[in-house]
Design a protein around this motif. Structure first.
Motif, PDB file in Angstrom:
ATOM      1  N   ASN A  97       4.141  -5.932  11.576  1.00 39.25           N
ATOM      2  CA  ASN A  97       3.227  -7.182  11.952  1.00 39.25           C
ATOM      3  C   ASN A  97       2.347  -6.927  12.239  1.00 39.25           C
ATOM      4  N   LEU A  98       1.752  -7.622  11.491  1.00 31.09           N
ATOM      5  CA  LEU A  98       0.505  -7.899  12.253  1.00 31.09           C
ATOM      6  C   LEU A  98      -0.104  -8.236  13.474  1.00 31.09           C
ATOM      7  N   LEU A  99       1.237  -9.279  13.590  1.00 29.15           N
ATOM      8  CA  LEU A  99       0.986 -10.583  14.297  1.00 29.15           C
ATOM      9  C   LEU A  99       1.019  -9.845  16.064  1.00 29.15           C
ATOM     10  N   TRP A 100       1.508  -8.485  16.092  1.00 34.98           N
ATOM     11  CA  TRP A 100       2.183  -7.474  17.199  1.00 34.98           C
ATOM     12  C   TRP A 100       1.242  -6.335  17.896  1.00 34.98           C
ATOM     13  N   ALA A 101      -0.104  -6.385  17.822  1.00 35.69           N
ATOM     14  CA  ALA A 101      -0.757  -4.915  17.534  1.00 35.69           C
ATOM     15  C   ALA A 101      -0.783  -4.259  16.874  1.00 35.69           C
ATOM     16  N   ASP A 102       0.082  -3.056  17.676  1.00 34.96           N
ATOM     17  CA  ASP A 102      -0.218  -1.534  16.853  1.00 34.96           C
ATOM     18  C   ASP A 102       0.941  -1.576  15.652  1.00 34.96           C
ATOM     19  N   GLU A 103       1.400  -2.722  15.483  1.00 36.78           N
ATOM     20  CA  GLU A 103       2.500  -3.207  14.835  1.00 36.78           C
ATOM     21  C   GLU A 103       2.416  -3.349  13.197  1.00 36.78           C
ATOM     22  N   GLY A 104       0.999  -4.486  13.396  1.00 37.57           N
ATOM     23  CA  GLY A 104      -0.497  -4.151  12.322  1.00 37.57           C
ATOM     24  C   GLY A 104      -0.250  -2.790  11.368  1.00 37.57           C
ATOM     25  N   PHE A 105       0.132  -1.850  12.111  1.00 39.29           N
ATOM     26  CA  PHE A 105      -1.324  -0.704  11.372  1.00 39.29           C
ATOM     27  C   PHE A 105      -0.890  -0.036   9.821  1.00 39.29           C
ATOM     28  N   GLY A 106       0.271  -0.535   9.253  1.00 38.14           N
ATOM     29  CA  GLY A 106       0.813  -0.192   7.826  1.00 38.14           C
ATOM     30  C   GLY A 106      -0.026  -1.314   7.145  1.00 38.14           C
ATOM     31  N   VAL A 107       0.097  -2.397   7.341  1.00 38.10           N
ATOM     32  CA  VAL A 107      -0.813  -3.281   6.964  1.00 38.10           C
ATOM     33  C   VAL A 107      -2.095  -2.906   6.059  1.00 38.10           C
ATOM     34  N   ARG A 108      -2.567  -2.517   7.899  1.00 38.85           N
ATOM     35  CA  ARG A 108      -3.652  -2.813   8.015  1.00 38.85           C
ATOM     36  C   ARG A 108      -4.767  -1.410   6.784  1.00 38.85           C
ATOM     37  N   CYS A 109      -3.473  -0.476   6.537  1.00 40.53           N
ATOM     38  CA  CYS A 109      -4.194   0.382   5.812  1.00 40.53           C
ATOM     39  C   CYS A 109      -4.230  -0.063   4.918  1.00 40.53           C
ATOM     40  N   ILE A 110      -2.965  -0.216   4.072  1.00 41.50           N
ATOM     41  CA  ILE A 110      -3.121  -0.834   2.853  1.00 41.50           C
ATOM     42  C   ILE A 110      -4.603  -1.614   2.608  1.00 41.50           C
ATOM     43  N   GLU A 111      -4.428  -2.670   3.784  1.00 46.91           N
ATOM     44  CA  GLU A 111      -5.180  -3.741   3.747  1.00 46.91           C
ATOM     45  C   GLU A 111      -7.175  -3.390   2.988  1.00 46.91           C
ATOM     46  N   ALA A 112      -7.410  -1.662   3.842  1.00 43.17           N
ATOM     47  CA  ALA A 112      -8.143  -1.193   3.717  1.00 43.17           C
ATOM     48  C   ALA A 112      -8.707  -0.016   2.513  1.00 43.17           C
ATOM     49  N   LEU A 113      -7.268   0.619   1.906  1.00 41.81           N
ATOM     50  CA  LEU A 113      -7.517   0.462   0.354  1.00 41.81           C
ATOM     51  C   LEU A 113      -7.876   0.199  -0.905  1.00 41.81           C
ATOM     52  N   GLN A 114      -7.100  -0.824  -0.696  1.00 40.77           N
ATOM     53  CA  GLN A 114      -7.635  -1.825  -1.459  1.00 40.77           C
ATOM     54  C   GLN A 114      -8.578  -2.297  -1.538  1.00 40.77           C
ATOM     55  N   GLN A 115      -9.395  -2.673  -0.507  1.00 44.46           N
ATOM     56  CA  GLN A 115     -10.879  -3.263  -0.075  1.00 44.46           C
ATOM     57  C   GLN A 115     -11.959  -2.046  -0.489  1.00 44.46           C
ATOM     58  N   ARG A 116     -11.306  -0.282  -0.752  1.00 46.06           N
ATOM     59  CA  ARG A 116     -11.904   0.435  -0.439  1.00 46.06           C
ATOM     60  C   ARG A 116     -12.277   0.790  -1.841  1.00 46.06           C
ATOM     61  N   TYR A 117     -11.011   0.962  -2.394  1.00 49.09           N
ATOM     62  CA  TYR A 117     -10.801   1.325  -3.650  1.00 49.09           C
ATOM     63  C   TYR A 117      -9.815   0.736  -4.331  1.00 49.09           C
TER      64      TYR A 117
END
Length: 221
Positions: free
Chosen positions: A27-47
């Motif tokens: 869940n992006l709205l609860w601080a570190d609980e958004g870790f997994g989604v942020r990883c997907i976001e970064a992978l998609q932006q970079r590769y």
């Protein structure tokens, strides 16, 4: 940054999987609980990846994710995992151990739901042949509207490196992105992308994150 030594990223895979699903949950709205989604976001932006690789923002969808798990020959999961480790520490868990690990100590409803997804996939006989969970120990969860804490944000780089190595071994053919993402392609809407989310966050006073005194009056002495 320390990676739990109980699991190694090196793992024999045999034949390349026909369908690879890369799933970030949280869940992006609860601080570190958004870790997994942020990883997907970064992978998609970079590769960019081979056509048989699918990146999924699983959010907190729970049982709605069953179709993606059942369809995968190989499943890579990014998630924040509270397992009593040092904040920012990564732990890798594989294959049949993943459902047991995620069910051992749930920190949120989304993990309850996803553990059920994995168990259901096993019961239906449609569990991926290869599974890797890259989990990160959170530092802060009780911060509605908050972003990743610095130690967890820094851990993303090691998590992404480990994930990319596994995807390469699986035949996912990761390559540096040649063209920027369009808004339609992005797994997260522009307003929730990490940079915009952090810049636009209101102050604690404006957002009443610590309670509105109009509704929580001080005790009368």
């Amino acid at each position: 940054m320390r990676i739990d030594p109980s699991e190694s990223a090196c793992h024999p895979t045999g034949d390349s999987p026909a369908t690879i699903v890369v799933l970030g949950i949280g869940n992006l709205l609860w601080a570190d609980e958004g870790f997994g989604v942020r990883c997907i976001e970064a992978l998609q932006q970079r590769y960019e990846f081979a056509p048989h690789v699918e990146l999924i923002d699983g959010g907190t969808q729970g049982l709605y994710l069953i179709q993606f798990v059942q369809a995968a020959d190989a499943l890579l999961i990014f998630d924040a995992i509270d397992y009593g480790l040092v904040p920012g520490e990564l732990k890798l868990v594989r294959d049949d151990d993943v459902p047991r690990f995620m069910g051992a100590k749930k920190m949120s409803l989304h993990q309850t739901g996803f553990q059920e997804v994995l168990s259901l996939a096993q019961l239906t006989g449609k569990f991926p042949k290869q599974v890797l969970l890259i989990g990160c120990q959170p530092q802060e969860l009780e911060d509605y509207g908050g972003s990743l804490r610095p130690v967890v944000k820094a851990a993303m780089e090691d998590a992404l490196r480990l994930g990319m190595e596994e995807l390469d071994r699986w035949g996912g053919n990761p390559q540096a992105r040649s063209a920027p993402l369009s808004q339609r392609e992005s797994v997260t809407v522009d307003e929730l992308a990490l940079a915009a989310y952090e810049i636009q966050r209101p102050s604690p006073e404006a957002a009443c994150r610590e309670g509105d005194e109009r509704f929580f009056p001080s005790e009368v002495s």
